[in-house]
Design an enzyme around this catalytic site. Structure first.
Site, PDB file in Angstrom:
ATOM      1  N   LYS A 152     -12.856  -5.872  -1.097  1.00  0.00           N
ATOM      2  CA  LYS A 152     -13.141  -4.503  -1.574  1.00  0.00           C
ATOM      3  C   LYS A 152     -11.709  -3.415  -2.047  1.00  0.00           C
ATOM      4  CE  LYS A 152     -15.824  -2.071   0.937  1.00  0.00           C
ATOM      5  NZ  LYS A 152     -17.318  -1.547   0.996  1.00  0.00           N
TER       6      LYS A 152
ATOM      7  N   TYR B  63       9.541  17.616  15.626  1.00  0.00           N
ATOM      8  CA  TYR B  63       8.636  18.669  14.626  1.00  0.00           C
ATOM      9  C   TYR B  63       8.216  19.237  15.857  1.00  0.00           C
ATOM     10  CZ  TYR B  63      11.094  17.035  10.614  1.00  0.00           C
ATOM     11  OH  TYR B  63      12.045  16.733   9.615  1.00  0.00           O
TER      12      TYR B  63
HETATM   13  C1  LIG Z   1     -17.897  -2.344   2.000  1.00  0.00           C
HETATM   14  C2  LIG Z   1     -19.238  -2.812   2.039  1.00  0.00           C
HETATM   15  C3  LIG Z   1     -19.201  -4.056   3.456  1.00  0.00           C
HETATM   16  C4  LIG Z   1     -18.694  -4.868   3.777  1.00  0.00           C
HETATM   17  O1  LIG Z   1     -19.248  -3.649   4.842  1.00  0.00           O
HETATM   18  P1  LIG Z   1     -17.970  -3.928   6.235  1.00  0.00           P
HETATM   19  O2  LIG Z   1     -18.816  -3.009   7.095  1.00  0.00           O
HETATM   20  O3  LIG Z   1     -16.653  -3.965   6.573  1.00  0.00           O
HETATM   21  O4  LIG Z   1     -18.611  -5.684   6.757  1.00  0.00           O
HETATM   22  C5  LIG Z   1     -20.546  -4.986   2.584  1.00  0.00           C
HETATM   23  N1  LIG Z   1     -21.715  -4.240   1.807  1.00  0.00           N
HETATM   24  C6  LIG Z   1     -21.129  -3.350   0.946  1.00  0.00           C
HETATM   25  C7  LIG Z   1     -22.247  -3.004  -0.215  1.00  0.00           C
HETATM   26  C8  LIG Z   1     -20.356  -2.534   0.398  1.00  0.00           C
HETATM   27  O5  LIG Z   1     -19.329  -1.851   0.233  1.00  0.00           O
END
Ligand SMILES: *Cc1c(COP(=O)(O)O)cnc(C)c1O
Length: 375
Positions: A35, A256
């Site tokens: 994702k 800055y």
């Molecule tokens: C993002 C996600 C994961 C993976 O999570 P990590 O902590 O990156 O391993 C797993 N299950 C769901 C439903 C997610 O949204």
């Protein structure tokens, strides 16, 4: 010439980290979670390193199309399911599996016309309180889905809120097991942290683990454990070069707001990376950085296009300005330097008060990305 900053994606490290997950979960199939454009790496760029997974999990339908476009014919799971009825047409066309977390999604399925029934993952809200049916309503949702001709196999999923921390998973997994124990189908419960920390727990049966952050070489439970502890390697390096060197005297300030004052003669370098590249502005004096593979620290504020770094540790090693380092020297903001040293993204994230996930996802569009395909 473009600015010298660039990100490098390490194909061999992705492959290594996937194998690491397989060792942690030898009996499970692995969803590679891609994702957010593969946690900022780019789906197309990680595909080669992760194609040994059993499936790809994500939540944006356009990203699912991109995975199919790469030629992936295996499972793809939409972790949040569909958002509107026509999404189901895409699921049918591309044979996407999808989560079902609410009544509205069951309504959409019931109205959907499809030749081939869908594989779905029924999500339980076992305590996270984001998505899913409560334990009380879960079996009724299952019964409704099970009666639909649009639905083929039903699998069971839930998501842990504390797999990386002291609260752990017991309260959620017990509820999940109690409600699903006599229902037929596969289970997917473990994220990265649960896969690394809790798979030895006999209560945790996961036919499919959902590995995200661990594949990208960041420790899900930093700082309790680091990436070296979990034996994962960085999959993204953010590097640039020095474009200036300044000689400060006692009382001189940097950047800055004059946030840093030299208390004696000090050599600093100016590197071509700023918050407009996605480097967090919250990083302040002390944030670790590598110059020619030597660990040093930021001094002063991060500006839009530049950061300033202390060059003292290079001098301490006997390196000479002009011969051993200077204009054009390599600066590693996180990841692997070409000199072999590694700066874990988690340490930089900690200095910014955030997590490695956010830094990876935030690398700006203007940063060119190269894929290091060498095995
Ligand atoms: C993002 C996600 C994961 C993976 O999570 P990590 O902590 O990156 O391993 C797993 N299950 C769901 C439903 C997610 O949204």
């Amino acid at each position: 010439m473009p600015r010298p900053i660039h990100a490098t994606i390490h194909t061999a490290a992705l492959h290594h980290n996937l194998e690491r997950v397989r060792r942690a979960a030898p009996d499970a199939k692995v969803w590679a979670v891609v994702k957010a454009n593969a946690y900022g790496h780019g789906i197309e760029r990680v595909y080669e390193g992760l194609r040994g997974a059993d499936g790809f999990a994500l939540l944006d339908l356009a990203e699912a199309e991109r995975v199919r476009h790469l030629g992936w014919r295996g499972p793809i799971l939409l972790l949040e399911g569909v958002f509107e009825p026509r999404d189901l047409e895409l699921c049918s066309r591309l044979s996407l599996w999808h989560a079902v977390h609410c009544d509205e999604q069951i309504d959409m399925l019931a109205a959907h016309k499809t030749q081939v029934p869908h594989r779905v993952f029924l999500k339980m809200n076992s305590g996270m309180n984001r998505l899913g049916f409560t334990p009380q309503r879960y079996r009724a949702a299952w019964a409704r889905l099970n009666a639909l001709p649009q639905v083929d196999e039903i699998s069971f999923m839930t998501h842990f809120s504390d797999a990386d921390g002291p609260r752990g998973i017991a309260h959620q997994i017990e509820t999940f097991n109690e409600v699903t124990q006599d229902l037929p189908g596969e289970r997917s419960v473990a994220n990265s942290a649960a896969t690394l920390r809790h798979l030895g727990d006999a209560r945790l049966r996961s036919d499919w683990v959902r590995a995200g952050i661990v594949l990208y070489g960041s420790a899900p439970d930093f700082p309790e454990h680091n990436a070296a502890h979990w034996q994962v390697r960085p999959t993204m390096t953010l590097s640039t070069k020095l474009l200036a060197v300044q000689h400060l005297q006692a009382g001189d300030t940097v950047g800055y707001g004059s946030r840093f004052t030299a208390d004696g003669p000090l050599l600093i370098g100016v590197a071509a990376c700023g918050y407009a590249d996605g480097y967090p502005r919250h990083c302040d004096t002390g944030t670790p950085v590598l110059v020619n593979g030597v660990r040093t620290r930021l001094v002063g504020r991060v500006s839009m296009d530049m950061v300033t770094v202390d060059l003292t540790p290079l001098l301490d090693r006997g390196m000479q300005l002009g011969t051993d380092f200077g204009f054009g020297s390599e600066v590693t903001l996180w990841g692997s330097s070409s000199h072999g040293a590694v700066l874990p993204i988690d340490e930089v994230a900690q200095a910014a008060g955030t997590v490695g996930y956010e830094l990876m996802c935030a690398v700006a569009q203007r940063v060119p990305v190269v894929v290091d395909g060498a095995a």
